[in-house]
Structures are given as C-alpha cells and as structure tokens.
Design a protein around this motif. Structure first.
Motif, mmCIF file in Angstrom:
data_model
loop_
_atom_site.group_PDB
_atom_site.id
_atom_site.type_symbol
_atom_site.label_atom_id
_atom_site.label_comp_id
_atom_site.label_asym_id
_atom_site.label_seq_id
_atom_site.Cartn_x
_atom_site.Cartn_y
_atom_site.Cartn_z
ATOM 1 N N GLU A 192 -0.141 3.511 4.587
ATOM 2 C CA GLU A 192 -1.506 3.091 4.900
ATOM 3 C C GLU A 192 -2.433 3.281 3.700
ATOM 4 N N THR A 249 4.128 -2.742 2.411
ATOM 5 C CA THR A 249 3.125 -3.152 3.396
ATOM 6 C C THR A 249 2.352 -1.948 3.921
ATOM 7 N N GLU A 251 0.626 -2.637 6.859
ATOM 8 C CA GLU A 251 0.335 -3.159 8.192
ATOM 9 C C GLU A 251 1.579 -3.138 9.072
ATOM 10 N N THR A 393 -8.012 -1.231 1.129
ATOM 11 C CA THR A 393 -7.577 -2.473 1.770
ATOM 12 C C THR A 393 -7.420 -3.587 0.740
#
Length: 475
Positions: A192, A249, A251, A393
């Motif tokens: 994350e 990733t 997500e 992000t």
C-alpha cells in the motif's frame, strides 16, 4: 509459709500470663495490619474500571479472574471491563478525566498528550517493568527517559510475506529481484504505497527527516530536500519506477489475503494481523522476513517502517491508584502477554514471552523482530496523512500526469508542514543557502547498503508527542 509462698507464686504466674496475653493480641493486630504497610495496597472494597478494545473482552475478563484469584484474600474486588477504542482513548479520557477508567489500553502515539495532561504519572517500579520488556517497547512507553506506561504489545509494524513456491529466499533481498520473480510467475507484489503509514518505508532510512515540532502537534518534514545525499527527487523517482513495474500493485479487490489465496500475489507488505490468513492461503509455503532493499540514486537502501506499540495506562486520578497499578502490572506480565498471543494473536513486548513457545515459532513475529532494527516510532501530526497518501497514490501509479516530481514533493511538504517549501536548504534568516554551502550543511549521510544493510536504526523520536489524527491503527 509454704501456703503463703504458693499463693504468691500462683498470683505472679497469673499476672505474667495476663501481660503475655495482651502482648500476643497486640502482635496479632500488628501482624494483621502488616500487608497494607508492607505492600502499600489497601484492604476493603476496591472497584476498578478497565478500558480495552471490544475484541479483547473475553481475554481481559480472563485476566481479571486470574487477578482476583491471586489477590482476592487482600481486598474485596469489583473489577469491570468496558469496551472502548484504543485509537481514540486519549480523546475520550481527556474529555472527562474524573470519570475516566482506572486502567486503559491505548496506542503509543497518544502517550505525550496523556503525560502532558497529568493523566499518566511515572511508573513506580519502572526499572522492573523496563527490564522485562523489549527496549523499543519501553522507549515507546517513555518520555525523555521516564517510563509512564506499561508495554503491552510489540507487533504493530509491517514486513514482507512471501510464497516460497514462487519466491526464493534470495529473491526477497531486494525489491528488484522480488518483482522479477513474481513477474516471471505471472503474479504481483502487493504494498500500500498509497498509504502514509507504508510510504514511510521509502523515506525513513535516508538522511531526510520527519517528526513532531516542539509544540507536539505540527510536523517538520524535508522529504523534498535537494541538498541531502539521497534527495527527495531520488526517492520519488524510485517509487514511481516501482509503481510502473507490471509486477507491482497497491490495489486489491479482496485485500492482500484474498489476492494471496487466488494466486494474484506472490508476496506482499503487511503485518501480523494477516498471518493466519496467509498461512491458510499458502500453507507450508508461507514465509515472512524483513522488508527488502530498493534501488534509489544508484544504490540499494534498506526499506524502513513505522512501528507501533500498545500500552497500558494507569489514571493518576484513580481512587484506587495502588491497586490500579498492580492490575496494570499483572495485565502486562509474561503470563498474560502469552495468553494475549494465544487468544488474540498479538505479539508480546515481554522479552521472555516473545522468545518462547508458539510466539517464537511465529514467522510473522520473527520477521517483525528482524525489521525492528530499521523501524521508527510513528511521530507525526494530523496534517501528514492526506498529503502523504495523495503523493503515494501518484507514485504508485508511476506518476501518470508527468508532473515534475519536485513540484509534487514541494506541494506535499508544504501541506504537511504548513509552510511554503521548495526543497532548498534554508538559512536561519529564512533565505535559501548558497549552492556551495549546501553540502556542508548536509546531516549524517545514509549508509550505503548493497549486500549489507544499514546498521543504523532510524532515530526514535520520543519527545514532545501529541499525534492528533494518527492513521487508523492497523489492528
């Protein structure tokens, strides 16, 4: 004469026995009072209210039962458990100190506010408590070297889980080789990066800094620095490069455990709370270790992490403070920290408990202890989380806008600190330092690590801490 002598003799015996009897009663009375004088623990009726997480109710009630069994002969106890959020304990307690619980569990980033308000006082048997716990846990329960709370857990941090059927032990040493191995198997590495809590991993082991100012509320940060050995741009570009890798990733529709179970993820950065799920997903191939290194500015730098601890506090306004302290001591001893691991899966801060039995066999606990050398206490203000998440992000997506990363860094740091920042070294007069002076002003350099990782633990910023809006505790 003999009769008179005999009567006198009997009278003397009766008088002696009388005085002896009185002395015996006085000794008995003194003995009965001895426990309170010797222990400082009053007898009579003792009521205690204990706050803890809702999920801990069964555990804490079992701990209460054990305490009453151990000390029930010394007082008449009425100890009740009340479910309250550990992440917001500080706010609830400071909102009504006099009606606050006698004993409560809380996250370590609330310590400074509770000390500053006077709710927490110095732990009386501090040497004993510190001596039986991990040094980092005792530091987390201290302000300026003084212990104010009882360490309870030492497991709120993150590390790397990986599937040995896909990833070798050698491949987990660096992020580059980790992603290469996952990609070769058609799987991904999960992290994350879009969370300020995890994003710290990329900045924490460089010579840039973040922490709380002396006011205990606002945050200082130079993650956009142009003058450090590893600059903010270096880190941002390294993060974006990882984000662009097809084997990475941040997500997941079903979370890390779900992705591990369906074969999407071959490795991921998470914490002990996912251990049981990962065990079930990967079976005997489940493994865990410290975080890898990552490539930045042409070198390998060990990824850092935030570490969090749960603590037990004793309300200084408690009407039964001595017994409240005794209960906090009992609640955090080796026996009950082991019980906490068995019932709740939470890693002990107690040195003996963390190195024995099922705790020692936990791969997640072992990985957390490996990562501890590169972890820091979370000491940031509430203005940190949103700007950090927004920046993370963008980097996790490979910076799709193409906007200059220095501008993005400047915007993030300006929002975090509340002060305009360009990343240039600023003099005491508030002006940008001349270019030739910037190298001289650089602070301790980050140690290079290619195959050997840095030996330096990131400074644990303990002093002056009141984290108003810390990111949600991961447990």
């Amino acid at each position: 004469m003999s009769k008179r002598f005999f009567s006198l003799f009997v009278s003397l015996l009766l008088i002696t026995a009388l005085f002896a009897g009185c002395g015996s009663k006085e000794e008995t009375a003194a003995t009965a009072e001895a426990p309170e004088e010797e222990t400082g623990l009053p007898s009579g009726d003792v009521s205690l209210r204990v706050w803890g997480a809702d999920e801990d109710e069964e555990l804490v009630n079992q701990i209460i039962s054990g305490f009453i069994k151990e000390y029930g002969s010394m007082a008449n106890f009425n100890i009740t458990f009340e479910a309250h959020s550990e992440s917001s304990a500080k706010d609830e307690i400071l909102g009504d100190v006099l009606n606050a619980p006698d004993v409560f569990t809380f996250a370590d980033d609330q310590l400074m506010a509770l000390v500053a308000s006077g709710v927490l006082k110095k732990v009386e048997n501090d040497s004993e408590i510190s001596g039986r716990n991990l040094a980092a846990a005792s530091d987390a329960a201290s302000v300026n070297g003084t212990l104010y709370a009882y360490p309870l857990t030492a497991d709120n941090g993150y590390f790397l889980f990986y599937n040995k059927a896909v990833i070798s032990d050698e491949a987990v040493q660096s992020m580059d080789s980790l992603m290469a191995a996952a990609g070769a198997a058609g799987q991904k590495v999960f992290m994350e990066m879009n969370s300020g809590w995890y994003m710290y991993a990329f900045f924490g082991n460089t010579d840039m800094e973040i922490g709380l100012n002396d006011d205990g509320i606002s945050t200082y940060c130079n993650w956009n620095a142009k003058y450090t050995n590893i600059t903010g741009r270096d880190v941002a570009e390294a993060m974006a490069a990882i984000g662009r890798n097809p084997a990475f990733t941040c997500e997941s529709n079903d979370g890390f455990v779900g992705g591990a179970a369906d074969g999407t993820f071959a490795a991921g950065v998470s914490g002990i709370w996912d251990e049981n799920g990962i065990k079930e997903a990967w079976g005997d191939n489940y493994a865990a270790c410290k975080l890898p290194t990552y490539t930045v500015a042409g070198q390998q730098v060990q990824m850092s992490s935030y570490a969090g601890y749960k603590l037990v506090g004793v309300n200084s306004y408690s009407k039964n403070q001595a017994w409240a302290a005794k209960f906090a001591d009992w609640m955090t001893n080796e026996q009950n920290q082991t019980l906490r691991f068995e019932m709740r899966g939470q890693g002990p801060s107690n040195t003996n408990a963390s190195g024995a039995g099922a705790v020692a066999e936990s791969k997640a606990i072992q990985a957390l202890q490996q990562q501890a050398e590169y972890s820091s206490l979370q000491r940031v203000g509430g203005t940190y989380w949103d700007p950090a998440a927004n920046f993370g992000t963008l980097m996790s997506q490979g910076n799709p806008s193409g906007k200059d990363v220095q501008v993005l860094l400047n915007e993030m740091v300006t929002e975090i600190t509340g002060e305009e920042s360009t990343g240039d070294l600023v003099t005491e007069e508030g002006e940008a330092a001349p270019e030739e002076n910037k190298e001289e002003a650089t602070e301790d350099v980050v140690e290079e690590a290619t195959e050997e990782t840095t030996e330096e633990t990131t400074e644990e910023i303990i002093e002056e801490t009141t984290t108003e809006n810390s990111e949600e505790n991961k447990q």
